[in-house]
Design a protein around this motif. Structure first.
Motif, PDB file in Angstrom:
ATOM      1  N   THR A 160     -25.651  23.923  69.596  1.00 21.70           N
ATOM      2  CA  THR A 160     -26.673  23.091  68.970  1.00 21.70           C
ATOM      3  C   THR A 160     -26.021  22.121  68.008  1.00 21.70           C
ATOM      4  N   SER A 161     -26.700  21.035  67.723  1.00 18.82           N
ATOM      5  CA  SER A 161     -26.163  20.027  66.812  1.00 18.82           C
ATOM      6  C   SER A 161     -27.063  19.908  65.590  1.00 18.82           C
ATOM      7  N   VAL A 162     -26.442  19.856  64.431  1.00 18.92           N
ATOM      8  CA  VAL A 162     -27.170  19.622  63.189  1.00 18.92           C
ATOM      9  C   VAL A 162     -27.593  18.159  63.148  1.00 18.92           C
ATOM     10  N   SER A 163     -28.872  17.914  62.856  1.00 20.79           N
ATOM     11  CA  SER A 163     -29.375  16.538  62.874  1.00 20.79           C
ATOM     12  C   SER A 163     -28.967  15.737  61.652  1.00 20.79           C
ATOM     13  N   GLY A 164     -28.566  16.440  60.569  1.00 19.34           N
ATOM     14  CA  GLY A 164     -28.142  15.739  59.370  1.00 19.34           C
ATOM     15  C   GLY A 164     -28.086  16.686  58.185  1.00 19.34           C
ATOM     16  N   ILE A 165     -27.591  16.188  57.082  1.00 19.91           N
ATOM     17  CA  ILE A 165     -27.525  16.978  55.864  1.00 19.91           C
ATOM     18  C   ILE A 165     -28.008  16.125  54.695  1.00 19.91           C
ATOM     19  N   GLN A 166     -28.890  16.695  53.904  1.00 19.24           N
ATOM     20  CA  GLN A 166     -29.396  16.033  52.703  1.00 19.24           C
ATOM     21  C   GLN A 166     -28.450  16.330  51.550  1.00 19.24           C
ATOM     22  N   LYS A 167     -27.793  15.304  51.037  1.00 17.23           N
ATOM     23  CA  LYS A 167     -26.888  15.530  49.917  1.00 17.23           C
ATOM     24  C   LYS A 167     -27.680  15.822  48.658  1.00 17.23           C
ATOM     25  N   SER A 168     -27.049  16.508  47.746  1.00 16.39           N
ATOM     26  CA  SER A 168     -27.685  16.813  46.470  1.00 16.39           C
ATOM     27  C   SER A 168     -27.745  15.560  45.607  1.00 16.39           C
ATOM     28  N   PRO A 169     -28.874  15.317  44.933  1.00 22.12           N
ATOM     29  CA  PRO A 169     -28.922  14.177  44.009  1.00 22.12           C
ATOM     30  C   PRO A 169     -27.866  14.271  42.914  1.00 22.12           C
ATOM     31  N   ASN A 170     -27.467  15.492  42.551  1.00 23.67           N
ATOM     32  CA  ASN A 170     -26.443  15.700  41.531  1.00 23.67           C
ATOM     33  C   ASN A 170     -25.331  16.577  42.105  1.00 23.67           C
ATOM     34  N   GLN A 171     -24.095  16.078  42.047  1.00 23.28           N
ATOM     35  CA  GLN A 171     -22.971  16.870  42.525  1.00 23.28           C
ATOM     36  C   GLN A 171     -22.506  17.881  41.480  1.00 23.28           C
ATOM     37  N   TYR A 172     -22.748  17.583  40.217  1.00 25.93           N
ATOM     38  CA  TYR A 172     -22.400  18.477  39.102  1.00 25.93           C
ATOM     39  C   TYR A 172     -23.619  18.578  38.184  1.00 25.93           C
ATOM     40  N   GLY A 173     -23.600  19.586  37.313  1.00 23.79           N
ATOM     41  CA  GLY A 173     -24.659  19.736  36.336  1.00 23.79           C
ATOM     42  C   GLY A 173     -26.018  20.027  36.941  1.00 23.79           C
ATOM     43  N   TYR A 174     -26.051  20.696  38.101  1.00 16.06           N
ATOM     44  CA  TYR A 174     -27.311  20.911  38.798  1.00 16.06           C
ATOM     45  C   TYR A 174     -27.850  22.338  38.682  1.00 16.06           C
ATOM     46  N   ARG A 175     -27.057  23.298  38.257  1.00  9.60           N
ATOM     47  CA  ARG A 175     -27.492  24.696  38.292  1.00  9.60           C
ATOM     48  C   ARG A 175     -28.400  25.025  37.104  1.00  9.60           C
ATOM     49  N   SER A 176     -29.561  25.613  37.403  1.00 14.85           N
ATOM     50  CA  SER A 176     -30.494  26.017  36.354  1.00 14.85           C
ATOM     51  C   SER A 176     -30.290  27.476  35.938  1.00 14.85           C
ATOM     52  N   ARG A 177     -29.298  28.124  36.516  1.00 18.48           N
ATOM     53  CA  ARG A 177     -29.020  29.536  36.203  1.00 18.48           C
ATOM     54  C   ARG A 177     -27.513  29.787  36.316  1.00 18.48           C
ATOM     55  N   LEU A 178     -26.952  30.438  35.311  1.00 21.71           N
ATOM     56  CA  LEU A 178     -25.529  30.814  35.335  1.00 21.71           C
ATOM     57  C   LEU A 178     -25.397  32.250  34.855  1.00 21.71           C
ATOM     58  N   SER A 179     -24.523  33.017  35.502  1.00 23.20           N
ATOM     59  CA  SER A 179     -24.262  34.401  35.098  1.00 23.20           C
ATOM     60  C   SER A 179     -22.793  34.547  34.719  1.00 23.20           C
ATOM     61  N   PHE A 180     -22.546  35.029  33.511  1.00 28.32           N
ATOM     62  CA  PHE A 180     -21.200  35.222  32.987  1.00 28.32           C
ATOM     63  C   PHE A 180     -20.926  36.717  32.824  1.00 28.32           C
ATOM     64  N   THR A 181     -19.674  37.097  32.987  1.00 32.53           N
ATOM     65  CA  THR A 181     -19.249  38.472  32.710  1.00 32.53           C
ATOM     66  C   THR A 181     -18.511  38.497  31.380  1.00 32.53           C
ATOM     67  N   LEU A 182     -18.898  39.411  30.496  1.00 33.16           N
ATOM     68  CA  LEU A 182     -18.234  39.577  29.197  1.00 33.16           C
ATOM     69  C   LEU A 182     -17.472  40.896  29.201  1.00 33.16           C
ATOM     70  N   LEU A 183     -16.201  40.843  28.802  1.00 30.54           N
ATOM     71  CA  LEU A 183     -15.368  42.042  28.689  1.00 30.54           C
ATOM     72  C   LEU A 183     -14.854  42.172  27.261  1.00 30.54           C
ATOM     73  N   ARG A 184     -14.968  43.374  26.715  1.00 35.35           N
ATOM     74  CA  ARG A 184     -14.335  43.690  25.437  1.00 35.35           C
ATOM     75  C   ARG A 184     -13.009  44.383  25.753  1.00 35.35           C
ATOM     76  N   LEU A 185     -11.905  43.773  25.333  1.00 32.64           N
ATOM     77  CA  LEU A 185     -10.573  44.270  25.655  1.00 32.64           C
ATOM     78  C   LEU A 185     -10.085  45.229  24.571  1.00 32.64           C
ATOM     79  N   PRO A 186      -9.084  46.063  24.897  1.00 37.66           N
ATOM     80  CA  PRO A 186      -8.604  47.066  23.925  1.00 37.66           C
ATOM     81  C   PRO A 186      -8.106  46.487  22.607  1.00 37.66           C
ATOM     82  N   ASP A 187      -7.610  45.261  22.617  1.00 34.89           N
ATOM     83  CA  ASP A 187      -7.077  44.659  21.401  1.00 34.89           C
ATOM     84  C   ASP A 187      -8.163  43.931  20.597  1.00 34.89           C
ATOM     85  N   SER A 188      -9.430  44.275  20.879  1.00 34.32           N
ATOM     86  CA  SER A 188     -10.599  43.711  20.183  1.00 34.32           C
ATOM     87  C   SER A 188     -10.906  42.269  20.588  1.00 34.32           C
ATOM     88  N   ARG A 189     -10.172  41.752  21.553  1.00 33.81           N
ATOM     89  CA  ARG A 189     -10.486  40.407  22.042  1.00 33.81           C
ATOM     90  C   ARG A 189     -11.706  40.451  22.956  1.00 33.81           C
TER      91      ARG A 189
END
Length: 431
Positions: free
Chosen positions: A117-146
């Motif tokens: 099958t062939s893809v008929s086209g692709i809709q590009k994003s209006p924004n290539q950066y700065g588009y995510r409305s949700r971000l998940s970060f991992t926080l680690l507490r290291l042994p040296d208190s960092r």
């Protein structure tokens, strides 16, 4: 380009990159003819690499230097990109990213389902950066208190790349809130719950940012934290079973989606790319040619972006969503209706068919096999399948191909700078 973690072991000169695999890693061949996968390379690159893992038929390697760059190579914009595993294609020209995603989907259909099958086209994003409305970060507490907090490392998945100020994919309010949060959470992040590892999700809502905390012990000091970070309007905890508890701030959250203000839960699934979601919604609904009295089933509907739009054209829409709090009914002034039922598609579809059209928008794992069987036996003349994983979509459509013809496939780039894309297939029942 600066070298990335140079190694003196197993160096290979002049590896030509001929393609990219499904995770965004460049694919080339070593001198012995074996396949090698190299992150941060582009088809057309000739590179020097250091082999980090060898198997009998393939190897993995780190990029050491770009000897001759591809015409599709560009400079990444994120200062963390060389070592962060948050995204994979910033070094690739955006037009080349779109072309590769089309090829990836077509190859998935060929390889997994034997469908040409062939893809008929692709809709590009209006924004290539700065588009995510949700971000998940991992926080680690290291042994040296960092404290380190950010995304998993590209080269050592158990390590965390410390993201101090911003992620280039996040909406500006998210980045401002993250920077403020890091500045005020105190020594050892004492204003947050205790424990070695936390997962911190920030999502934009009406009026500010909601913070959802997973892991750790105790609540920390959420009220004081909120008083210091003006961007945060609500703080929640979520346990391993998905149970949520309000720690501070507003118990009710709202968000603007598809031109409508809706009430949302802190962990409700919403598309991360708002602007491209609007284009996706419009195109999907247009394929149904909505009109007064048309009966449409919107399965895996979430908060109902498709059903809400179709209702405005006078359609009778039945939504199906497993994660609803309760059933709900909406009525539009043009006498369209949206009746949403709590439950799984496999349980409810047999009860609500027949219909004029069905929209299927499952999670990444795709459709339960019983759903494809229901579609084959009792499905409507028109099916719109929306998927964030072309592999599971290809598998599912392979099960339906004797009963449904693929009329068109279009992609929507909801995830620029990553290997992911949203795929929409329009299916017509064979007669």
């Amino acid at each position: 380009m600066s070298p990335i973690e140079k190694s003196e072991d197993c160096l290979e000169d002049a590896v030509y990159i001929k393609g990219i695999n499904s995770t965004g890693k460049g694919v080339g061949k070593l001198k012995d003819g074996s396949i090698v996968f190299v992150p941060r390379t582009v088809p057309g690159d000739t590179v020097k690499v250091s082999v980090t893992k060898r198997k009998s038929r393939w190897s993995q390697a780190k990029l050491i230097d770009v000897i001759r760059p591809s015409v599709d190579r560009v400079e990444s914009v994120c200062p963390h990109y060389d070592s962060c595993n948050g995204c994979a294609l910033q070094h690739m020209d955006y037009r080349a990213q779109l072309k590769w995603k089309i090829n990836k989907v077509e190859e998935s259909f060929r390889r997994i389902a034997g469908i040409e099958t062939s893809v008929s086209g692709i809709q590009k994003s209006p924004n290539q950066y700065g588009y995510r409305s949700r971000l998940s970060f991992t926080l680690l507490r290291l042994p040296d208190s960092r404290i380190v907090a950010g995304f998993h490392s590209l080269w050592a998945p158990n390590r965390i790349e410390d993201v101090v100020e911003m992620c280039s994919l996040g909406e500006e309010p998210l980045n401002l809130a993250w920077k403020s949060l890091r500045q005020i959470w105190g020594e050892g992040a004492r204003l947050l719950p205790s424990g070695r590892k936390l997962r911190l999700t920030l999502r934009t809502v009406q009026g500010g940012i909601a913070l959802i905390i997973q892991g750790g012990k105790g609540p920390g000091n959420p009220k004081h934290l909120m008083s210091l970070v003006s961007e945060i309007v609500s703080i929640w905890s979520e346990d391993s079973r998905g149970n949520k508890r309000l720690l501070a701030g507003s118990p009710i959250l709202y968000d603007e989606r598809i031109g409508e203000i809706i009430e949302v839960g802190p962990t409700d699934f919403l598309q991360a790319n708002r602007s491209c979601e609007i284009l996706l919604n419009e195109w999907v609904c247009d394929q149904i040619e909505p009109c007064q009295g048309l009966r449409v089933i919107d399965a895996y509907c979430g908060f109902g972006p498709f059903g809400r739009r179709l209702m405005t054209f006078g359609c009778e829409v039945i939504g199906i969503e497993r994660d609803l709090e309760n059933d709900f009914d909406l009525t539009n002034s043009d006498f369209g209706t949206f009746n949403c039922l709590k439950g799984t598609a496999e349980d409810i579809l047999p009860e609500v068919l027949p219909a004029d059209a069905v929209i299927l928008n499952p999670p990444r794992i795709g459709l339960d096999q019983s759903v494809t069987k229901i579609m084959c036996e009792n499905g409507p003349p028109l099916v719109i399948y929306v998927s964030c994983d072309p592999a599971t979509m290809a598998r599912d459509l392979g099960r339906m191909i004797e009963n449904y013809e693929i009329k068109k496939i279009k992609l929507f780039d909801l995830f620029p700078q990553t290997p992911h894309t949203e795929t929409v297939a329009v299916l017509a029942r064979r007669t």
